[in-house]
Design a protein around this motif. Sequence first.
Motif, mmCIF file in Angstrom:
data_model
loop_
_atom_site.group_PDB
_atom_site.id
_atom_site.type_symbol
_atom_site.label_atom_id
_atom_site.label_comp_id
_atom_site.label_asym_id
_atom_site.label_seq_id
_atom_site.Cartn_x
_atom_site.Cartn_y
_atom_site.Cartn_z
ATOM 1 N N THR A 14 0.762 -1.222 0.129
ATOM 2 C CA THR A 14 -0.293 -0.015 -0.006
ATOM 3 C C THR A 14 0.797 1.328 0.097
ATOM 4 O O THR A 14 0.586 2.157 -0.819
ATOM 5 C CB THR A 14 -1.020 0.102 1.142
ATOM 6 O OG1 THR A 14 -1.771 -0.987 1.199
ATOM 7 C CG2 THR A 14 -1.921 1.193 1.094
ATOM 8 N N ALA A 15 1.952 1.175 0.799
ATOM 9 C CA ALA A 15 2.794 2.391 0.747
ATOM 10 C C ALA A 15 3.465 2.503 -0.530
ATOM 11 O O ALA A 15 3.480 3.924 -0.969
ATOM 12 C CB ALA A 15 3.933 2.248 1.897
ATOM 13 N N LEU A 16 4.068 1.673 -1.311
ATOM 14 C CA LEU A 16 4.349 1.697 -2.691
ATOM 15 C C LEU A 16 3.275 2.193 -3.514
ATOM 16 O O LEU A 16 3.872 3.065 -4.594
ATOM 17 C CB LEU A 16 4.951 0.388 -3.108
ATOM 18 C CG LEU A 16 6.255 -0.060 -2.591
ATOM 19 C CD1 LEU A 16 6.644 -1.611 -2.909
ATOM 20 C CD2 LEU A 16 7.354 0.730 -2.828
ATOM 21 N N LEU A 17 2.199 1.784 -3.522
ATOM 22 C CA LEU A 17 1.050 2.253 -4.349
ATOM 23 C C LEU A 17 0.924 3.803 -4.031
ATOM 24 O O LEU A 17 0.526 4.651 -4.831
ATOM 25 C CB LEU A 17 -0.248 1.442 -4.270
ATOM 26 C CG LEU A 17 -0.149 0.018 -5.064
ATOM 27 C CD1 LEU A 17 -1.243 -0.737 -4.490
ATOM 28 C CD2 LEU A 17 0.279 -0.016 -6.293
ATOM 29 N N TYR A 22 1.661 9.885 -5.277
ATOM 30 C CA TYR A 22 2.445 11.253 -4.709
ATOM 31 C C TYR A 22 3.346 11.499 -5.776
ATOM 32 O O TYR A 22 3.393 12.744 -6.393
ATOM 33 C CB TYR A 22 3.265 10.659 -3.540
ATOM 34 C CG TYR A 22 4.409 11.862 -3.143
ATOM 35 C CD1 TYR A 22 3.766 13.225 -2.656
ATOM 36 C CD2 TYR A 22 5.687 11.741 -3.792
ATOM 37 C CE1 TYR A 22 4.646 14.207 -2.623
ATOM 38 C CE2 TYR A 22 6.434 12.903 -3.342
ATOM 39 C CZ TYR A 22 5.996 14.138 -2.606
ATOM 40 O OH TYR A 22 6.825 15.004 -2.461
ATOM 41 N N PHE A 23 4.178 10.598 -6.623
ATOM 42 C CA PHE A 23 5.060 11.032 -7.671
ATOM 43 C C PHE A 23 4.551 11.535 -8.909
ATOM 44 O O PHE A 23 4.844 12.297 -9.669
ATOM 45 C CB PHE A 23 5.903 9.891 -7.973
ATOM 46 C CG PHE A 23 7.151 9.731 -7.079
ATOM 47 C CD1 PHE A 23 7.746 11.036 -6.584
ATOM 48 C CD2 PHE A 23 7.346 8.612 -6.172
ATOM 49 C CE1 PHE A 23 8.785 10.689 -5.342
ATOM 50 C CE2 PHE A 23 8.367 8.454 -5.311
ATOM 51 C CZ PHE A 23 9.023 9.502 -4.898
ATOM 52 N N MET A 24 3.154 11.050 -9.383
ATOM 53 C CA MET A 24 2.381 11.398 -10.231
ATOM 54 C C MET A 24 1.809 12.919 -9.937
ATOM 55 O O MET A 24 1.738 13.532 -10.925
ATOM 56 C CB MET A 24 1.297 10.617 -10.562
ATOM 57 C CG MET A 24 1.572 9.182 -11.148
ATOM 58 S SD MET A 24 0.101 7.881 -10.934
ATOM 59 C CE MET A 24 -0.668 8.784 -12.595
ATOM 60 N N ALA A 32 7.334 7.641 -10.622
ATOM 61 C CA ALA A 32 6.212 6.905 -10.703
ATOM 62 C C ALA A 32 6.480 5.520 -11.363
ATOM 63 O O ALA A 32 6.172 4.483 -10.925
ATOM 64 C CB ALA A 32 4.970 7.888 -11.155
ATOM 65 N N VAL A 33 7.029 5.603 -12.617
ATOM 66 C CA VAL A 33 7.222 4.573 -13.290
ATOM 67 C C VAL A 33 8.125 3.794 -12.415
ATOM 68 O O VAL A 33 7.802 2.485 -12.522
ATOM 69 C CB VAL A 33 7.705 4.910 -14.763
ATOM 70 C CG1 VAL A 33 8.376 3.626 -15.257
ATOM 71 C CG2 VAL A 33 6.908 5.390 -15.654
ATOM 72 N N LEU A 34 9.177 4.056 -11.984
ATOM 73 C CA LEU A 34 10.208 3.250 -11.218
ATOM 74 C C LEU A 34 9.433 2.549 -9.902
ATOM 75 O O LEU A 34 9.580 1.389 -9.752
ATOM 76 C CB LEU A 34 11.321 4.038 -10.499
ATOM 77 C CG LEU A 34 12.359 3.551 -9.568
ATOM 78 C CD1 LEU A 34 12.935 2.542 -10.471
ATOM 79 C CD2 LEU A 34 13.120 4.542 -9.101
ATOM 80 N N PHE A 35 8.596 3.262 -9.240
ATOM 81 C CA PHE A 35 7.910 2.856 -7.998
ATOM 82 C C PHE A 35 6.879 1.821 -8.530
ATOM 83 O O PHE A 35 6.380 0.902 -7.814
ATOM 84 C CB PHE A 35 7.333 3.798 -7.208
ATOM 85 C CG PHE A 35 8.358 4.377 -6.094
ATOM 86 C CD1 PHE A 35 8.119 3.829 -4.761
ATOM 87 C CD2 PHE A 35 9.087 5.230 -6.296
ATOM 88 C CE1 PHE A 35 9.160 4.159 -3.884
ATOM 89 C CE2 PHE A 35 10.221 5.561 -5.589
ATOM 90 C CZ PHE A 35 10.308 4.968 -4.241
ATOM 91 N N ALA A 36 6.070 2.077 -9.904
ATOM 92 C CA ALA A 36 5.262 1.277 -10.363
ATOM 93 C C ALA A 36 5.898 -0.483 -10.554
ATOM 94 O O ALA A 36 5.158 -1.245 -10.200
ATOM 95 C CB ALA A 36 4.795 1.645 -11.339
ATOM 96 N N PHE A 37 7.165 -0.266 -11.085
ATOM 97 C CA PHE A 37 7.843 -1.559 -11.404
ATOM 98 C C PHE A 37 8.309 -2.085 -9.813
ATOM 99 O O PHE A 37 8.205 -3.296 -9.791
ATOM 100 C CB PHE A 37 9.092 -1.327 -12.181
ATOM 101 C CG PHE A 37 8.769 -1.137 -13.560
ATOM 102 C CD1 PHE A 37 7.947 -2.334 -14.282
ATOM 103 C CD2 PHE A 37 9.431 -0.300 -14.256
ATOM 104 C CE1 PHE A 37 7.821 -1.925 -15.813
ATOM 105 C CE2 PHE A 37 9.069 0.151 -15.598
ATOM 106 C CZ PHE A 37 8.172 -0.648 -16.337
ATOM 107 N N ILE A 38 8.590 -1.190 -8.931
ATOM 108 C CA ILE A 38 9.128 -1.769 -7.749
ATOM 109 C C ILE A 38 7.715 -2.654 -6.883
ATOM 110 O O ILE A 38 7.873 -3.513 -6.330
ATOM 111 C CB ILE A 38 9.701 -0.791 -6.601
ATOM 112 C CG1 ILE A 38 11.098 -0.389 -7.602
ATOM 113 C CG2 ILE A 38 9.657 -1.300 -5.336
ATOM 114 C CD1 ILE A 38 11.542 0.894 -6.561
ATOM 115 N N SER A 39 6.702 -1.733 -7.006
ATOM 116 C CA SER A 39 5.474 -2.235 -6.543
ATOM 117 C C SER A 39 4.977 -3.631 -6.915
ATOM 118 O O SER A 39 4.455 -4.537 -6.317
ATOM 119 C CB SER A 39 4.099 -1.297 -6.538
ATOM 120 O OG SER A 39 4.026 -1.189 -7.396
ATOM 121 N N LEU A 40 5.001 -3.490 -8.224
ATOM 122 C CA LEU A 40 4.689 -4.959 -9.019
ATOM 123 C C LEU A 40 5.573 -6.059 -8.591
ATOM 124 O O LEU A 40 5.129 -7.170 -8.220
ATOM 125 C CB LEU A 40 4.667 -4.737 -10.656
ATOM 126 C CG LEU A 40 3.415 -4.064 -11.327
ATOM 127 C CD1 LEU A 40 3.940 -3.820 -12.722
ATOM 128 C CD2 LEU A 40 2.144 -4.678 -10.828
#
Length: 58
Positions: A14-17, A22-24, A32-40
Amino acid sequence: MSKGLALFFAIVGTALLAAISYFMSAGRPWMAVLFAFISLAFIGSGFVVKAKQRKSKE
């Protein structure tokens, strides 16, 4: 999966999402793209851990 481990995966996922949103809003699309890959990857690893623990119990 134990309740503590499930809670850990839920909170961190949830924190990653939330970090993605936040970055968006902050205007940093690359973060945002980096954290999307990390969260996946993190959410996927949670499913892998759950499957391995379920298989070891059988």
